[in-house]
Design a protein around this motif. Sequence first.
Motif, PDB file in Angstrom:
ATOM      1  N   ASP A 123     -54.967  96.126  53.323  1.00 20.27           N
ATOM      2  CA  ASP A 123     -54.605  97.409  52.726  1.00 20.27           C
ATOM      3  C   ASP A 123     -55.611  98.475  53.157  1.00 20.27           C
ATOM      4  OD1 ASP A 123     -52.293  97.017  50.939  1.00 20.27           O
ATOM      5  OD2 ASP A 123     -53.599  95.579  49.928  1.00 20.27           O
ATOM      6  N   PHE A 291     -50.925  94.245  55.304  1.00 23.70           N
ATOM      7  CA  PHE A 291     -50.759  94.289  53.842  1.00 23.70           C
ATOM      8  C   PHE A 291     -50.366  95.679  53.339  1.00 23.70           C
ATOM      9  CE2 PHE A 291     -53.029  90.232  54.171  1.00 23.70           C
ATOM     10  CZ  PHE A 291     -52.172  89.451  53.404  1.00 23.70           C
ATOM     11  N   ASN A 292     -50.451  96.700  54.175  1.00 29.88           N
ATOM     12  CA  ASN A 292     -49.939  98.011  53.770  1.00 29.88           C
ATOM     13  C   ASN A 292     -48.425  97.985  53.595  1.00 29.88           C
ATOM     14  OD1 ASN A 292     -52.374  99.844  53.877  1.00 29.88           O
ATOM     15  ND2 ASN A 292     -52.455  98.919  55.924  1.00 29.88           N
ATOM     16  N   PHE A 294     -46.811  95.738  52.078  1.00 32.31           N
ATOM     17  CA  PHE A 294     -46.475  95.031  50.838  1.00 32.31           C
ATOM     18  C   PHE A 294     -47.003  95.834  49.656  1.00 32.31           C
ATOM     19  CE2 PHE A 294     -46.676  91.957  54.229  1.00 32.31           C
ATOM     20  CZ  PHE A 294     -45.522  91.210  54.040  1.00 32.31           C
ATOM     21  N   ALA A 295     -46.140  96.028  48.663  1.00 33.24           N
ATOM     22  CA  ALA A 295     -46.501  96.862  47.518  1.00 33.24           C
ATOM     23  C   ALA A 295     -47.757  96.336  46.838  1.00 33.24           C
ATOM     24  CB  ALA A 295     -45.335  96.888  46.522  1.00 33.24           C
ATOM     25  N   GLY A 296     -48.529  97.253  46.330  1.00 35.96           N
ATOM     26  CA  GLY A 296     -49.719  96.888  45.566  1.00 35.96           C
ATOM     27  C   GLY A 296     -50.913  96.583  46.444  1.00 35.96           C
ATOM     28  N   ASP A 297     -52.046  96.382  45.816  1.00 40.28           N
ATOM     29  CA  ASP A 297     -53.279  96.060  46.527  1.00 40.28           C
ATOM     30  C   ASP A 297     -53.440  94.545  46.618  1.00 40.28           C
ATOM     31  OD1 ASP A 297     -54.014  98.695  46.883  1.00 40.28           O
ATOM     32  OD2 ASP A 297     -55.140  98.777  45.004  1.00 40.28           O
ATOM     33  N   GLN A 298     -53.517  94.033  47.840  1.00 41.38           N
ATOM     34  CA  GLN A 298     -53.759  92.596  48.004  1.00 41.38           C
ATOM     35  C   GLN A 298     -55.273  92.356  48.039  1.00 41.38           C
ATOM     36  OE1 GLN A 298     -50.722  93.840  49.561  1.00 41.38           O
ATOM     37  NE2 GLN A 298     -50.000  92.946  47.625  1.00 41.38           N
TER      38      GLN A 298
HETATM   39 CA   LIG Z   1     -50.486  96.191  49.916  1.00 40.77          CA
END
Ligand SMILES: [Ca+2]
Length: 332
Positions: A123, A291-292, A294-298
């Motif tokens: 992210d 990971f950007n 995919f929603a949310g912070d990984q």
């Molecule tokens: Ca993400």
Amino acid sequence: MKRVLGLLILSLLAAPALAAPTVDGTLDGSYGAPYAVQTVQTNFGDASDPTGLGAGGGGELDAAYATFSGGRLYVMLTGNIEPNFNKVSVFIDSILGGENTLNGALAYDFGNVSQNFGGLTFDAGFEADYHLFARWGGGAFEMDVVNRAASAPGAELGNYGAATSGSGTGVQSGSILAGGTATTGADAGMFLTQNLDFGFNNTNTAGVTGGTAAADPIAAAAVTTGLEFSVALADIGATSPGDIIKIHAVYGNGDNNYHSNQVLGGLAAPQDNLGGDGGGGFTGSLSGINFNQFAGDQYFLITSPGVPEPATLALAGLGLGGLALARRRQRK
Ligand SMILES: [Ca+2]
Ligand SMILES: [Ca+2]
Ligand SMILES: [Ca+2]
């Protein structure tokens, strides 16, 4: 000065020292609430063997906990690691700079499979500095730590350790020794100045279930066993109060070229395994994962209390009698 000392005493009295967790793979009460709880069922197998040895084994990351004590960071990742050399990787962003997209030129781990991480993008705002990874194949549980920020191709800095207690069982522990054995490959040297301790308890049979749908967060947060480690804040460059430490934890295969759907912070359900391309496909590397997308912070974020000054440690060690003495001295 008197007021300052009074405030110091109040703050010491108001904040009881947290007991250091025991690094054994079992969640201690001093961790408090989790920083991240799994959001997706596991599609790398639902662990169901209470011995932890892996018959009906599986891999899952249920929740992440962290705390600090005595200048050290303690992390507990509840869940299971299958004894087939599948890996849990933990990336730590604790100093300025680092890799938002991992460099595939750094070569370490068995067969230099670290290179298969090349091209994976975290992210925005997550810039990895350290890589810890753990795995086992039924014998000793093993863990490595690599200082990626200080490494260069052909001159990687890392330390390695195998469990010295419980080898071959579902409950193991050990340490990566400071100045200990170098990791495999072309590593040039070690960087730990203090031991990194680890504990592993693979006996969980609850937590998330198998699949790709939304996980039961209550079941995930109820798991109390898994992978635990402790590292000196001085060794990850987070020695000042307020230093931000970001941690990304992920479960994948032993060759680092096929990721599961178990990441903390979690992915939004429904979500199948990421594979190497983010969509479950095998490409030979993880370069297609961003990971950007995919929603949310990984990742999850914690704040360092800093490393106590020797004087502060001494004052804390005086206890109440010492504080009374300090008060009397202050009145002169
Ligand atoms: Ca993400
Ligand atoms: Ca523990
Ligand atoms: Ca960084």
